[in-house]
Design a protein around this motif. Structure first.
Motif, mmCIF file in Angstrom:
data_model
loop_
_atom_site.group_PDB
_atom_site.id
_atom_site.type_symbol
_atom_site.label_atom_id
_atom_site.label_comp_id
_atom_site.label_asym_id
_atom_site.label_seq_id
_atom_site.Cartn_x
_atom_site.Cartn_y
_atom_site.Cartn_z
ATOM 1 N N PRO A 179 33.161 45.883 42.143
ATOM 2 C CA PRO A 179 34.456 45.618 41.520
ATOM 3 C C PRO A 179 35.090 44.377 42.140
ATOM 4 O O PRO A 179 34.568 43.828 43.118
ATOM 5 C CB PRO A 179 35.259 46.881 41.867
ATOM 6 C CG PRO A 179 34.654 47.365 43.145
ATOM 7 C CD PRO A 179 33.220 46.938 43.154
ATOM 8 N N PRO A 180 36.190 43.891 41.586
ATOM 9 C CA PRO A 180 36.910 42.792 42.230
ATOM 10 C C PRO A 180 37.234 43.157 43.681
ATOM 11 O O PRO A 180 37.637 44.294 43.981
ATOM 12 C CB PRO A 180 38.174 42.650 41.388
ATOM 13 C CG PRO A 180 37.804 43.218 40.058
ATOM 14 C CD PRO A 180 36.838 44.334 40.343
ATOM 15 N N THR A 181 37.040 42.205 44.577
ATOM 16 C CA THR A 181 37.202 42.455 46.014
ATOM 17 C C THR A 181 38.048 41.360 46.637
ATOM 18 O O THR A 181 37.888 40.182 46.316
ATOM 19 C CB THR A 181 35.824 42.513 46.708
ATOM 20 O OG1 THR A 181 35.038 43.545 46.104
ATOM 21 C CG2 THR A 181 35.961 42.804 48.187
ATOM 22 N N LYS A 182 38.909 41.756 47.537
ATOM 23 C CA LYS A 182 39.748 40.809 48.282
ATOM 24 C C LYS A 182 39.265 40.779 49.729
ATOM 25 O O LYS A 182 39.229 41.813 50.406
ATOM 26 C CB LYS A 182 41.217 41.251 48.222
ATOM 27 C CG LYS A 182 42.160 40.426 49.086
ATOM 28 C CD LYS A 182 42.359 39.035 48.534
ATOM 29 C CE LYS A 182 43.431 38.286 49.307
ATOM 30 N NZ LYS A 182 43.653 36.912 48.792
ATOM 31 N N SER A 183 38.884 39.589 50.218
ATOM 32 C CA SER A 183 38.383 39.447 51.587
ATOM 33 C C SER A 183 39.357 38.623 52.412
ATOM 34 O O SER A 183 39.930 37.637 51.920
ATOM 35 C CB SER A 183 37.009 38.776 51.593
ATOM 36 O OG SER A 183 36.056 39.562 50.905
ATOM 37 N N GLN A 184 39.510 39.016 53.669
ATOM 38 C CA GLN A 184 40.396 38.278 54.568
ATOM 39 C C GLN A 184 39.928 38.452 56.010
ATOM 40 O O GLN A 184 39.317 39.468 56.364
ATOM 41 C CB GLN A 184 41.844 38.749 54.432
ATOM 42 C CG GLN A 184 42.058 40.214 54.750
ATOM 43 C CD GLN A 184 43.493 40.660 54.515
ATOM 44 O OE1 GLN A 184 44.347 39.866 54.139
ATOM 45 N NE2 GLN A 184 43.760 41.937 54.745
ATOM 46 N N VAL A 185 40.221 37.460 56.833
ATOM 47 C CA VAL A 185 39.885 37.523 58.259
ATOM 48 C C VAL A 185 40.873 38.442 58.958
ATOM 49 O O VAL A 185 42.094 38.289 58.827
ATOM 50 C CB VAL A 185 39.919 36.117 58.887
ATOM 51 C CG1 VAL A 185 39.748 36.200 60.403
ATOM 52 C CG2 VAL A 185 38.828 35.246 58.286
#
Length: 251
Positions: A179-185
């Motif tokens: 699915p749509p995914t949000k990635s962040q450090v």
């Protein structure tokens, strides 16, 4: 007269011999002094050479392990401030321009808050699952901060109205989709800080490592197990003509 002359000669010769003897003693003392000076100087020179040798000898002195030390093949071992968390076997992917990324999955979890991008709350019994992984730069040059990994979940655990946004990919088990995914450090683990670039881009220094969280942006059954999701790299930018590759969880 003969006796006196002889006596006089003997006296003169005795005085001359005494002066010669004294001169020989003075010369001997000077020679001894010079020898002592030379010996002392030689000792000092030898001591200096030994000190220099110790300083130049490989492995002498303290060894801090070399943060970001270059390994065979030109790759670097992440080094820095924090101890890396337990992770699964890492995988290495790259782009056509020579950028390399190493990914190692750490853990999974669920977020009960709002969706990362739509800011909507999940329906009852659902949540937004995430996977955290170590993103490293194993190369000897800086690389663009990017997030090659995507979260895949079992399709039947996604809410019915969101399944149309969950896409299958070649090389991933058929029952799973991304699915749509949000990635962040989340935080820096090793090496230098991110380097600011043009247009808001950021770059990872050589040998650096960061903890990244990839959060699914659609509601998923809250009771999912670890075996119900996984982290895969599938985009052609990183895989060229290869099938998707999984970064496994730690055992």
């Amino acid at each position: 007269m003969g006796v006196r002359e002889t006596s006089g000669v003997q006296v003169r010769l005795g005085a001359r011999e005494q002066e010669q003897e004294q001169e020989r003693e003075r010369r001997a003392r000077r020679r001894a002094g010079r020898r002592s000076g030379l010996v002392a100087a030689g000792v000092l020179v030898l001591a200096g050479l030994v000190t220099v040798g110790l300083l130049l000898t490989p492995g002498s002195g303290d060894d801090d392990g070399g943060t970001g030390a270059v390994q065979a093949g030109g790759e670097q071992q992440p080094g820095g401030d924090a101890e890396l968390p337990d992770a699964g076997k890492p995988i290495t992917v790259g782009t056509a321009d020579g950028s390399k990324y190493q990914i190692a999955t750490v853990r999974n979890g669920v977020s009960d808050g709002v969706a990362p991008t739509s800011r909507t709350t999940p329906p009852s019994g659902t949540s937004f699952p995430y996977i955290e992984y170590i993103l490293s730069n194993p190369s000897g040059k800086r690389v663009l901060l990017d997030f090659p990994g995507d979260v895949f979940v079992k399709r039947d655990l996604v809410t019915p109205d969101a399944r149309g946004r969950c896409m299958p990919q070649a090389g991933v088990p058929e029952e799973m989709c991304t699915p749509p995914t949000k990635s962040q450090v989340v935080r820096r683990l090793a090496g230098g800080e991110l380097i600011a670039g043009d247009g808001g881009d950021k770059y990872m220094p050589p040998g650096s490592a960061f903890l990244v969280r990839a959060t699914v942006d659609v509601p998923v059954d809250r009771d999912l197990k670890r075996s119900d999701l996984g982290l895969f790299v599938w985009k052609q930018l990183y895989m060229a003509d290869q099938l998707a590759k999984q970064a496994p969880f730690p055992r």
